[in-house]
Every structure is written in structure tokens, then in C-alpha cells.
Design a protein around this motif. Structure first.
Motif, short mmCIF file in Angstrom:
data_model
loop_
_atom_site.label_atom_id
_atom_site.label_comp_id
_atom_site.label_asym_id
_atom_site.label_seq_id
_atom_site.Cartn_x
_atom_site.Cartn_y
_atom_site.Cartn_z
N UNK A 25 43.79 19.56 34.58
CA UNK A 25 42.99 20.29 35.36
C UNK A 25 41.50 19.54 34.15
N UNK A 26 40.72 18.43 35.18
CA UNK A 26 39.77 18.28 35.09
C UNK A 26 38.48 18.97 35.19
N UNK A 27 37.69 19.11 34.08
CA UNK A 27 35.97 19.33 33.52
C UNK A 27 34.99 18.65 33.86
N UNK A 28 33.64 19.35 34.16
CA UNK A 28 32.39 18.37 34.48
C UNK A 28 31.96 19.24 33.49
N UNK A 29 31.12 18.69 32.42
CA UNK A 29 30.63 20.23 31.14
C UNK A 29 29.36 19.66 31.29
N UNK A 30 28.72 21.08 31.33
CA UNK A 30 27.63 21.33 32.19
C UNK A 30 26.45 21.21 31.22
N UNK A 31 26.39 19.87 31.19
CA UNK A 31 25.27 18.89 30.31
C UNK A 31 24.63 17.32 31.32
N UNK A 32 23.95 17.28 32.19
CA UNK A 32 23.76 16.22 31.88
C UNK A 32 23.08 14.72 30.96
N UNK A 33 22.62 15.64 30.44
CA UNK A 33 22.20 14.00 29.23
C UNK A 33 23.59 12.67 29.26
N UNK A 34 24.41 13.77 29.24
CA UNK A 34 25.95 12.56 29.02
C UNK A 34 26.65 13.41 30.16
N UNK A 35 27.31 11.64 31.22
CA UNK A 35 28.08 12.10 32.56
C UNK A 35 29.63 12.54 31.25
N UNK A 36 30.56 13.79 31.69
CA UNK A 36 30.98 14.30 30.62
C UNK A 36 31.98 15.28 31.17
N UNK A 37 33.52 14.41 31.57
CA UNK A 37 34.56 15.55 31.40
C UNK A 37 35.72 15.51 30.55
N UNK A 38 36.35 16.62 30.66
CA UNK A 38 37.59 16.89 29.88
C UNK A 38 38.54 17.54 30.72
N UNK A 39 39.39 16.95 29.86
CA UNK A 39 41.43 17.28 30.38
C UNK A 39 40.78 18.38 29.98
N UNK A 40 42.35 19.01 30.83
CA UNK A 40 42.99 20.62 29.87
C UNK A 40 44.21 20.06 30.71
N UNK A 41 45.75 19.91 29.41
CA UNK A 41 46.61 20.50 30.34
C UNK A 41 47.23 21.42 30.63
N UNK A 42 48.18 21.83 32.33
CA UNK A 42 47.63 22.87 33.28
C UNK A 42 49.33 23.52 32.37
N UNK A 43 49.79 23.48 30.76
CA UNK A 43 50.74 23.62 30.15
C UNK A 43 49.81 25.09 28.80
N UNK A 44 51.35 26.15 29.09
CA UNK A 44 50.42 27.30 27.45
C UNK A 44 50.72 26.80 26.30
N UNK A 45 50.35 27.25 26.01
CA UNK A 45 50.70 27.09 24.20
C UNK A 45 50.01 26.18 23.61
N UNK A 46 49.50 24.89 24.12
CA UNK A 46 49.33 23.80 23.66
C UNK A 46 47.87 23.11 22.86
N UNK A 47 48.02 23.45 21.51
CA UNK A 47 46.79 22.65 20.43
C UNK A 47 46.27 21.60 20.41
N UNK A 48 47.12 20.64 20.24
CA UNK A 48 47.85 19.06 19.61
C UNK A 48 48.41 18.37 20.52
#
Length: 137
Positions: A25-48
């Protein structure tokens, strides 16, 4: 492996959803000072990173690379920062941050500096559409 996926509540509160890729899942951080995406694998239990299944690793890295390239093109960034810390949010997520020598944090990391400047509702829709088009997949 279970396909259940629940986005961490802090990530959900701090971001706008851009789109789902094959794995992340691709997310956009809600801070317009820095264009910033966050990628989160859509799998349960992942930490590292080492928790990512071998079958998903190539896709994971390709999606990080693709998101970095799209964000760089869309912003004209001088440098792309890619990081996965997870000290506060335990769910595996990767930050892809467009950096500029003129940004307020340069050359330091963006975390904990200054006050967040949220996107206005009139700004967010167009930006998300541009990012969606770039993130074909």
C-alpha cells in the motif's frame, strides 16, 4: 502465508492512501514540507526486512525503487532518502522522501524537526492523482 492486512493506526492517521501496488500500500505522508511516500507490504505480522517472504522480496524492492523514481520525477528532488526504522510504528513500512538542499531539515533527517504542515484539502486530490498515474502497476 495469511493475506490479512490491517494498516497500523498511526500510519493511517498520518497519511493519505495513494494506491495499492502488487504488494505494498502506498501512502502519502500528510506533511507538505517534504514530498514523502510510505510503502507498507500488505502482509500480516511483518516488522523487519528479513520478515518478508522470499517470494515477495523482489517485488518489495522493485516497488520501493519504482516509488522512489516516480517521486523524484514528480518533485524534481535532488536526493531521495529511503529508510525503514520502525522504532515507533512496529509494522514494516519504508519511507521514500524527496529531499532538497533548500528544505528546512537539509542535510539532516526529516524526523522531529519543525512542525508538520498538513496538505490543504484543495492540494491533496491533484497530488494523489499525479502520483497514482506515475505508480502504474
Amino acid at each position: 502465508m495469511s493475506m490479512a492486512f490491517d494498516l497500523n493506526e498511526r500510519l493511517a492517521a498520518d497519511t493519505w492512501t495513494v494506491k495499492d501496488l502488487a504488494l505494498c500500500r502506498v501512502l502519502l505522508m500528510n506533511d507538505k514540507r517534504y514530498p514523502w511516500l510510505i510503502l507498507v507490504p500488505r502482509r500480516e505480522g511483518l516488522r523487519d526486512f528479513h520478515d518478508v517472504a522470499e517470494a515477495d522480496k523482489a517485488t518489495f524492492l522493485a516497488e520501493i525503487d519504482h516509488a522512489s523514481a516516480v517521486l523524484k520525477v514528480q518533485t524534481g528532488a535532488q536526493k531521495m532518502n529511503v529508510a525503514a526504522l520502525g522504532n515507533i510504528v512496529p509494522q514494516l513500512h519504508v519511507h521514500v522522501i524527496a529531499r532538497f538542499e533548500k528544505d528546512e531539515a537539509w542535510p539532516k533527517p526529516v524526523w522531529g524537526l519543525g512542525e508538520v504542515v498538513p496538505y490543504r484539502p484543495s492540494e491533496i486530490g491533484g497530488l494523489i492523482e499525479v502520483l497514482k498515474k506515475g505508480l502504474l502497476g
